[in-house]
Design a protein around this motif. Structure first.
Motif, PDB file in Angstrom:
ATOM      1  N   LYS A  31       0.855  -1.189   0.000  1.00 15.41           N
ATOM      2  CA  LYS A  31       0.000   0.000   0.000  1.00 15.41           C
ATOM      3  C   LYS A  31       0.886   1.233   0.000  1.00 15.41           C
ATOM      4  N   VAL A  32       0.472   2.252  -0.748  1.00 15.83           N
ATOM      5  CA  VAL A  32       1.149   3.553  -0.693  1.00 15.83           C
ATOM      6  C   VAL A  32       0.067   4.621  -0.646  1.00 15.83           C
ATOM      7  N   PRO A  33       0.360   5.801  -0.111  1.00 13.82           N
ATOM      8  CA  PRO A  33      -0.637   6.887  -0.114  1.00 13.82           C
ATOM      9  C   PRO A  33      -1.005   7.282  -1.544  1.00 13.82           C
ATOM     10  N   SER A  34      -2.296   7.549  -1.758  1.00  8.92           N
ATOM     11  CA  SER A  34      -2.737   8.016  -3.067  1.00  8.92           C
ATOM     12  C   SER A  34      -2.241   9.436  -3.316  1.00  8.92           C
ATOM     13  N   THR A  35      -2.144   9.787  -4.583  1.00  9.08           N
ATOM     14  CA  THR A  35      -1.718  11.138  -4.978  1.00  9.08           C
ATOM     15  C   THR A  35      -2.853  11.759  -5.795  1.00  9.08           C
ATOM     16  N   PRO A  36      -3.842  12.380  -5.120  1.00  5.74           N
ATOM     17  CA  PRO A  36      -5.043  12.863  -5.809  1.00  5.74           C
ATOM     18  C   PRO A  36      -4.757  13.830  -6.959  1.00  5.74           C
ATOM     19  N   ALA A  37      -3.728  14.642  -6.841  1.00  2.00           N
ATOM     20  CA  ALA A  37      -3.430  15.610  -7.901  1.00  2.00           C
ATOM     21  C   ALA A  37      -3.075  14.913  -9.211  1.00  2.00           C
ATOM     22  N   ASP A  38      -2.443  13.767  -9.133  1.00  8.53           N
ATOM     23  CA  ASP A  38      -2.083  12.974 -10.308  1.00  8.53           C
ATOM     24  C   ASP A  38      -1.923  11.526  -9.854  1.00  8.53           C
ATOM     25  N   VAL A  70     -10.363   8.131 -11.663  1.00 11.33           N
ATOM     26  CA  VAL A  70     -10.155   9.392 -12.372  1.00 11.33           C
ATOM     27  C   VAL A  70     -11.456   9.881 -13.008  1.00 11.33           C
ATOM     28  N   ALA A  71     -12.146   9.006 -13.749  1.00 12.99           N
ATOM     29  CA  ALA A  71     -13.368   9.407 -14.442  1.00 12.99           C
ATOM     30  C   ALA A  71     -14.466   9.782 -13.453  1.00 12.99           C
ATOM     31  N   THR A  72     -14.653   8.957 -12.416  1.00 16.75           N
ATOM     32  CA  THR A  72     -15.701   9.221 -11.427  1.00 16.75           C
ATOM     33  C   THR A  72     -15.462  10.542 -10.714  1.00 16.75           C
ATOM     34  N   ASN A  73     -14.230  10.799 -10.310  1.00 16.68           N
ATOM     35  CA  ASN A  73     -13.922  12.036  -9.594  1.00 16.68           C
ATOM     36  C   ASN A  73     -14.230  13.270 -10.441  1.00 16.68           C
ATOM     37  N   LYS A 221      -9.470  14.340 -20.292  1.00 19.55           N
ATOM     38  CA  LYS A 221      -8.624  14.162 -19.111  1.00 19.55           C
ATOM     39  C   LYS A 221      -8.347  12.687 -18.832  1.00 19.55           C
ATOM     40  N   THR A 222      -9.344  11.820 -19.119  1.00 23.06           N
ATOM     41  CA  THR A 222      -9.105  10.394 -18.916  1.00 23.06           C
ATOM     42  C   THR A 222      -8.046   9.887 -19.888  1.00 23.06           C
ATOM     43  N   ALA A 223      -8.163  10.277 -21.148  1.00 28.54           N
ATOM     44  CA  ALA A 223      -7.151   9.874 -22.144  1.00 28.54           C
ATOM     45  C   ALA A 223      -5.777  10.420 -21.763  1.00 28.54           C
ATOM     46  N   LEU A 224      -5.747  11.683 -21.288  1.00 31.50           N
ATOM     47  CA  LEU A 224      -4.480  12.275 -20.869  1.00 31.50           C
ATOM     48  C   LEU A 224      -3.879  11.493 -19.711  1.00 31.50           C
ATOM     49  N   TYR A 225      -4.744  11.119 -18.734  1.00 32.29           N
ATOM     50  CA  TYR A 225      -4.253  10.351 -17.586  1.00 32.29           C
ATOM     51  C   TYR A 225      -3.691   9.004 -18.021  1.00 32.29           C
ATOM     52  N   LEU A 226      -4.425   8.291 -18.861  1.00 30.80           N
ATOM     53  CA  LEU A 226      -3.973   6.967 -19.276  1.00 30.80           C
ATOM     54  C   LEU A 226      -2.672   7.057 -20.081  1.00 30.80           C
ATOM     55  N   ASN A 227      -2.574   8.064 -20.935  1.00 33.94           N
ATOM     56  CA  ASN A 227      -1.330   8.238 -21.700  1.00 33.94           C
ATOM     57  C   ASN A 227      -0.171   8.631 -20.789  1.00 33.94           C
ATOM     58  N   ARG A 228      -0.462   9.492 -19.804  1.00 31.46           N
ATOM     59  CA  ARG A 228       0.573   9.889 -18.851  1.00 31.46           C
ATOM     60  C   ARG A 228       1.022   8.688 -18.025  1.00 31.46           C
ATOM     61  N   LEU A 229       0.063   7.838 -17.634  1.00 33.80           N
ATOM     62  CA  LEU A 229       0.407   6.638 -16.873  1.00 33.80           C
ATOM     63  C   LEU A 229       1.340   5.752 -17.679  1.00 33.80           C
ATOM     64  N   VAL A 262     -16.447   6.385 -20.697  1.00 31.70           N
ATOM     65  CA  VAL A 262     -17.692   6.290 -19.945  1.00 31.70           C
ATOM     66  C   VAL A 262     -17.847   4.902 -19.313  1.00 31.70           C
ATOM     67  N   GLY A 263     -17.133   3.924 -19.863  1.00 28.39           N
ATOM     68  CA  GLY A 263     -17.169   2.574 -19.295  1.00 28.39           C
ATOM     69  C   GLY A 263     -16.325   2.404 -18.053  1.00 28.39           C
ATOM     70  N   LEU A 264     -15.639   3.477 -17.611  1.00 26.18           N
ATOM     71  CA  LEU A 264     -14.746   3.383 -16.450  1.00 26.18           C
ATOM     72  C   LEU A 264     -15.333   4.017 -15.196  1.00 26.18           C
ATOM     73  N   LEU A 265     -16.589   4.455 -15.249  1.00 28.26           N
ATOM     74  CA  LEU A 265     -17.118   5.269 -14.153  1.00 28.26           C
ATOM     75  C   LEU A 265     -17.236   4.513 -12.838  1.00 28.26           C
ATOM     76  N   LEU A 266     -17.317   3.180 -12.883  1.00 25.28           N
ATOM     77  CA  LEU A 266     -17.278   2.379 -11.649  1.00 25.28           C
ATOM     78  C   LEU A 266     -16.052   1.481 -11.648  1.00 25.28           C
ATOM     79  N   SER A 267     -14.999   1.930 -12.294  1.00 23.72           N
ATOM     80  CA  SER A 267     -13.775   1.128 -12.414  1.00 23.72           C
ATOM     81  C   SER A 267     -13.234   0.720 -11.047  1.00 23.72           C
ATOM     82  N   GLY A 268     -13.129   1.674 -10.135  1.00 28.70           N
ATOM     83  CA  GLY A 268     -12.543   1.381  -8.835  1.00 28.70           C
ATOM     84  C   GLY A 268     -13.332   0.350  -8.036  1.00 28.70           C
ATOM     85  N   PRO A 269     -14.630   0.613  -7.740  1.00 28.42           N
ATOM     86  CA  PRO A 269     -15.417  -0.341  -6.942  1.00 28.42           C
ATOM     87  C   PRO A 269     -15.585  -1.708  -7.597  1.00 28.42           C
TER      88      PRO A 269
END
Length: 701
Positions: A31-38, A70-73, A221-229, A262-269
């Motif tokens: 486990k590591v702390p999340s980084t909400p900004a990115d 990311v998408a849900t937030n 922003k989702t595409a940007l996040y995934l590409n940045r990841l 739009v298919g990622l809106l419940l990705s986390g849960p």
């Protein structure tokens, strides 16, 4: 094979690594702390750190499976893209009018989100002359190309991030939408452009327009996040394939997820529910109510007979906005370890939904937080040992927790600090129990026949109290409760869904209609096969399920009914009707088997078998309260308010069939399992723990 699953939560990012080779298998969690900004910063740091713990180089990782919020937030915080829209003339205000229904009919204060915070502002919704006609999608009024070009130039001048094209009846014929898309792409080459027929090719113009708008709102922003990841992973020497968890419980590629975020809106849960089903299978438990309690929220779902529940299309929404994509039936409430306790302006004692989050976190973290949280209450009651939290990686300060509860709750209510802490837990547990009942009892599920599975970092601390409140038969704490959602990522399948709208009475189909339906299904399966070709999935790993979404003629919404694998014919269509009747009876309590059924949508669910996480069997112990796992005893306060000297056991030293008789705490790096007085915990074969009521001792009253 070296695979890593990463699930990002509001407070922590959970990582699991599995390595399988000729020397055997290795499973490591972290486990590591999340980084909400990115979020990508925490994700990549966690992967690099867990590789170090496993003694492998990051370059050895073959695949990364990722669940993201990311998408849900973006939707919750309303910080998505500035979106423009081209739509059929006369239908510019569909997104404003919606269904002319208010979520709370008699509330004068309720905010109507699709009007107060629209995904597409009215000035950016531009009408275009065109018209298609049902039932065939024939062109009644040709597309006004000059209007499309003028609209494209205007939206380009406004420098919008994204544009959608949503025309009436485009699910029957997408020619106009595709032509408009090409013109927009030429005028706005850097914009995120999507059409409603690409995003959700089904009837109901408001829901289709809203879903397409949502896709564009979160798309850039989702595409940007995934590409940045992916870029951060490459910079860290990780060239692994990246797969993203979807709301329907499957995984998808970065390319597909960027195109249809739009298919990622419940990705986390979704990862947590998949992990819960997998744990249920390992513990021989098919009926499970899962509750994933993290730092910010509690996510609740029901698994019946080992099967996930998919939401009815009428209920698939995010932040009160309809999203016509398949979603696992999950309810989320603002209840977690970071939920803040407070007195409202009327003096009522409340807990959540506001959370201390990762920063500053609960008061006991010592990061500047001063408001009392659920975690602070657990520390004050001795249910979390300050030196054992996260295996000692994060030291907690009990004095700060006591001060926060005393200042904000106890002194104001004239209560001792301990009673105030118990009150915090009682309120948050009742909030969660009400939500569990709404997802189970209100939907025809009797919790007395189900196991409550509590996971997430805080799940095993609350599970027994919740089981009592909902009358569940027992409790299961997974092997790694705080990492269950990340582990779920390693046991899911690659999954895609493709749809076509049809409006056909099932009992009135002739040879021509059967041929048309079968041709539509074959076209959908060809789309799925083409996607699998791009993914490099071999033929024997591919699986296709054919679904007819049906309703009674005149009914408002449809339900999923299974279709035969072979072509639909006059000899087998009744199997579809029988499936619909069974589902209708389960959902609504009745079915009218003499009424005509209408097929609204054909759906093909394409899945591909992937390697799944396997855990080794533990050596058998069969011991009771084993001294070999005992760390120490410490005073702990349980729900009756009494302080009891309570032993702490190290979970890593427990063996299969070991029994821990409560009261006890079972500690591990990512969570703590609470075993109250009158309960006993039995360690199962893979290390999961089942908690039941301990039999009364002989002679007890």
């Amino acid at each position: 094979m070296l695979r890593v699953g990463v699930d990002v939560g509001g407070t922590f990012t959970d990582i699991v690594l599995e390595r399988t080779d000729s020397s055997g298998q290795q499973v490591v969690v972290h486990k590591v702390p999340s980084t909400p900004a990115d979020q990508s910063e925490g994700v990549v740091r966690g992967i690099v750190e867990i590789c170090g713990l496993a003694g492998v180089a990051p370059s050895q990782v073959d695949a990364v499976f990722h669940g993201t919020t990311v998408a849900t937030n973006m939707v919750i915080e309303r910080n998505g893209a500035e979106v423009g829209m081209l739509t059929t003339r006369g239908f510019r205000d569909i997104l404003h009018m919606a269904r002319h229904k208010r979520p709370h009919n008699f509330s004068l204060q309720f905010d109507v989100p699709w009007q107060s915070k629209p995904l597409v502002k009215r000035r950016n919704r531009l009408p275009i002359t065109e018209r298609l006609m049902p039932p065939t999608g024939a062109i009644e009024v040709p597309l006004a190309l000059d209007e499309v070009k003028a609209a494209a130039e205007l939206l380009a001048k406004r420098k919008l991030d994204a544009v959608i094209v949503a025309f009436l009846f485009s699910f029957l014929n997408d020619e106009h939408e595709q032509t408009a898309r090409e013109i927009l792409a030429a005028a706005m080459p850097d914009a995120y452009i999507c059409t409603s027929s690409e995003v959700v090719n089904v009837m109901r113009e408001y829901e289709r327009f809203s879903t397409c708008a949502m896709n564009a709102y979160i798309g850039p922003k989702t595409a940007l996040y995934l590409n940045r990841l992916e870029a951060r992973l490459r910079q860290s020497g990780i060239s692994a394939d990246v797969r993203i968890m979807q709301s329907n419980g499957g995984i998808s590629t970065v390319e597909k997820s960027s195109k249809l975020p739009v298919g990622l809106l419940l990705s986390g849960p979704a990862g947590g529910v998949i992990g819960g089903r997998w744990t249920g299978q390992a513990s021989d438990t098919g009926n499970v109510i899962t509750i994933d309690i993290g730092g910010t929220s509690a996510d609740i779902s029901v698994i019946q007979g080992g099967e996930l529940r998919i939401k009815n299309p009428r209920d698939t929404e995010v932040a009160h906005l309809p999203v016509l994509v398949p979603m696992i039936d999950i309810d989320a409430i603002g209840a977690g370890g970071g939920s803040i306790a407070y007195l409202d302006p009327g003096g009522a004692f409340r807990v959540g939904p506001r959370s201390a989050g990762a920063v500053p976190g609960p008061a006991c973290y010592g990061n500047g937080g001063t408001e009392p949280t659920v975690t602070d209450a657990q520390v004050v009651l001795g249910r979390l040992d300050p030196e054992q939290f996260l295996g000692g990686d994060l030291k907690l300060d009990r004095a700060l927790a006591e001060r926060a509860i005393k200042t904000h709750i106890a002194d104001k209510l004239g209560l001792p600090v301990v009673e105030a802490a118990l009150g915090i837990l009682k309120i948050i547990n009742n909030n969660m129990a009400l939500a569990i009942n709404a997802n189970s009892v209100a939907k025809g599920i009797d919790p007395r026949n189900f196991t409550l599975m509590g996971f997430g970092g805080a799940g095993p601390l609350h599970a027994n109290a919740l089981a009592d409140l909902i009358s569940a038969k027992d409790v299961v704490a997974p092997l790694h409760p705080g990492i269950t959602a990340a582990m779920g990522l390693l046991v899911t399948e690659l999954k895609y869904e493709y749809t076509r709208s049809v409006l056909l009475a099932l009992d009135k189909l002739g040879e021509a209609e059967f041929a048309a339906v079968n041709a539509q299904l074959e076209a959908l399966m060809a789309e799925a096969a083409a996607q699998f070709d791009r993914d490099g999935i071999v033929a024997d790993k591919r699986h296709f399920a054919r679904i007819a979404e049906c309703r009674y003629v005149g009914q408002g919404f449809e339900l999923r009914a299974a279709m035969p694998d072979e072509p639909l014919t006059a000899a087998n269509w009744r199997a579809v009707a029988k499936s619909f009747f069974a589902v209708h009876k389960q959902v609504y309590g009745h079915a009218f088997e003499d009424q005509s059924i209408e097929v609204v949508t054909l759906r093909v669910v394409a899945t591909a078998t992937v390697e799944t996480l396997k855990l080794p069997d533990l050596p058998r112990g069969g011991r009771t309260n084993p001294d070999a796992a005992l760390m120490y005893e410490r005073e702990t306060i349980f729900d009756d308010g009494h302080a009891v000297d309570t032993p702490r056991y190290q979970r890593a030293k427990l063996l299969a069939d070991d029994v821990i008789v409560g009261p006890a705490l079972i500690a591990q790096h990512n969570s703590t399992v609470l075993v109250p007085p009158g309960r006993k915990a039995v360690v199962l074969g893979h290390g999961d723990i089942r908690i039941t009521r301990a039999p009364a001792s002989p002679g007890a009253l």
